[in-house]
Design a protein around this motif. Structure first.
Motif, short mmCIF file in Angstrom:
data_model
loop_
_atom_site.label_atom_id
_atom_site.label_comp_id
_atom_site.label_asym_id
_atom_site.label_seq_id
_atom_site.Cartn_x
_atom_site.Cartn_y
_atom_site.Cartn_z
N ILE A 5 0.84 -1.20 0.00
CA ILE A 5 0.00 0.00 0.00
C ILE A 5 0.88 1.26 0.00
O ILE A 5 0.62 2.21 -0.74
CB ILE A 5 -0.97 -0.01 1.19
CG1 ILE A 5 -2.00 -1.14 1.00
CG2 ILE A 5 -1.66 1.33 1.35
CD1 ILE A 5 -2.88 -1.38 2.20
N ILE A 6 1.94 1.26 0.79
CA ILE A 6 2.84 2.41 0.86
C ILE A 6 3.53 2.63 -0.49
O ILE A 6 3.62 3.77 -0.98
CB ILE A 6 3.86 2.24 2.00
CG1 ILE A 6 3.14 2.34 3.35
CG2 ILE A 6 4.97 3.28 1.91
CD1 ILE A 6 4.00 1.99 4.53
N VAL A 7 3.98 1.55 -1.11
CA VAL A 7 4.62 1.66 -2.43
C VAL A 7 3.62 2.18 -3.46
O VAL A 7 3.94 3.04 -4.28
CB VAL A 7 5.23 0.31 -2.86
CG1 VAL A 7 5.66 0.34 -4.31
CG2 VAL A 7 6.40 -0.05 -1.96
N ALA A 8 2.40 1.67 -3.45
CA ALA A 8 1.38 2.12 -4.40
C ALA A 8 1.08 3.60 -4.22
O ALA A 8 0.95 4.34 -5.20
CB ALA A 8 0.10 1.30 -4.22
N ILE A 9 0.98 4.07 -2.99
CA ILE A 9 0.73 5.49 -2.72
C ILE A 9 1.92 6.33 -3.22
O ILE A 9 1.73 7.38 -3.83
CB ILE A 9 0.45 5.72 -1.22
CG1 ILE A 9 -0.91 5.11 -0.85
CG2 ILE A 9 0.48 7.21 -0.88
CD1 ILE A 9 -1.19 5.09 0.64
N GLY A 10 3.12 5.85 -2.98
CA GLY A 10 4.32 6.55 -3.45
C GLY A 10 4.35 6.67 -4.97
O GLY A 10 4.67 7.72 -5.53
N ILE A 11 4.01 5.59 -5.67
CA ILE A 11 3.97 5.61 -7.14
C ILE A 11 2.90 6.57 -7.63
O ILE A 11 3.12 7.33 -8.57
CB ILE A 11 3.75 4.18 -7.69
CG1 ILE A 11 4.99 3.32 -7.43
CG2 ILE A 11 3.41 4.23 -9.18
CD1 ILE A 11 4.81 1.87 -7.74
N TYR A 12 1.74 6.57 -6.97
CA TYR A 12 0.66 7.48 -7.36
C TYR A 12 1.11 8.93 -7.27
O TYR A 12 0.93 9.71 -8.20
CB TYR A 12 -0.56 7.24 -6.47
CG TYR A 12 -1.63 8.30 -6.63
CD1 TYR A 12 -2.47 8.29 -7.74
CD2 TYR A 12 -1.76 9.31 -5.69
CE1 TYR A 12 -3.43 9.27 -7.89
CE2 TYR A 12 -2.72 10.30 -5.84
CZ TYR A 12 -3.56 10.27 -6.94
OH TYR A 12 -4.50 11.25 -7.10
N PHE A 13 1.72 9.31 -6.13
CA PHE A 13 2.14 10.70 -5.96
C PHE A 13 3.30 11.06 -6.88
O PHE A 13 3.38 12.19 -7.38
CB PHE A 13 2.49 10.99 -4.50
CG PHE A 13 1.27 11.17 -3.64
CD1 PHE A 13 0.44 12.27 -3.83
CD2 PHE A 13 0.94 10.24 -2.68
CE1 PHE A 13 -0.69 12.44 -3.05
CE2 PHE A 13 -0.19 10.40 -1.89
CZ PHE A 13 -1.02 11.50 -2.08
N ALA A 14 4.20 10.13 -7.16
CA ALA A 14 5.29 10.40 -8.10
C ALA A 14 4.74 10.64 -9.50
O ALA A 14 5.17 11.56 -10.20
CB ALA A 14 6.28 9.23 -8.10
N GLN A 15 3.78 9.83 -9.92
CA GLN A 15 3.16 10.00 -11.24
C GLN A 15 2.40 11.33 -11.32
O GLN A 15 2.47 12.04 -12.31
CB GLN A 15 2.21 8.83 -11.53
CG GLN A 15 1.45 8.97 -12.84
CD GLN A 15 2.35 8.94 -14.05
OE1 GLN A 15 3.44 8.38 -14.02
NE2 GLN A 15 1.92 9.56 -15.12
#
Length: 142
Positions: A5-15
């Motif tokens: 979940i943390i990785v997915a949130i990080g990818i979302y904000f980076a994108q």
């Protein structure tokens, strides 16, 4: 599970950050200290004064392109170069000379690359301005 979940949130904000930095409304033609070339012309503002850049022809890799820039008379270009946005291509110098009264003319030659559509940014460093001005354009393989 928490790590996913943390990785997915990080990818979302980076994108989200990347799309706002390169695809947002600040790159639209006509307003602000950056713009996209449309029909070989780019209009932008420096200190709320209109400046215009024009290509002689649509830039193509490995062909010389002439660039004309009209700035307010009291402004001077310190340096200019082109960089690839979607692929590193080094700094391509833009050799500009002043024709007087805010008119600048010069040329550059883009390198060839493997990308079918290449995004470029022309960086103008104006004397007395803290931030550079960026002008964006695209080349496509034929």
């Amino acid at each position: 599970m928490l790590a996913i979940i943390i990785v997915a949130i990080g990818i979302y904000f980076a994108q989200k950050y990347q799309s706002s930095a390169f695809g947002g409304s600040d790159l639209t033609n006509g307003i602000g200290n950056s713009c996209n070339f449309v029909n070989k012309t780019c209009e932008f503002l420096i200190d709320e004064q209109l400046a215009i850049a024009r290509f002689s022809v649509q830039p193509l890799p490995e062909e010389s392109t002439t660039l004309s820039i009209a700035l307010p008379e009291d402004m001077k270009i310190q340096s200019a170069w082109i960089e690839g946005v979607n692929m590193y291509m080094g700094k391509i110098p833009v050799l500009l000379d002043s024709n007087g009264k805010g008119a600048w003319t010069g040329w550059f030659m883009l390198g060839s690359c493997s990308e079918p559509v290449m995004k470029w940014q022309l960086r103008l460093n104006i004397e007395g301005e803290e931030a550079p001005t960026y002008l964006y354009f695209v080349t496509a393989q034929q």
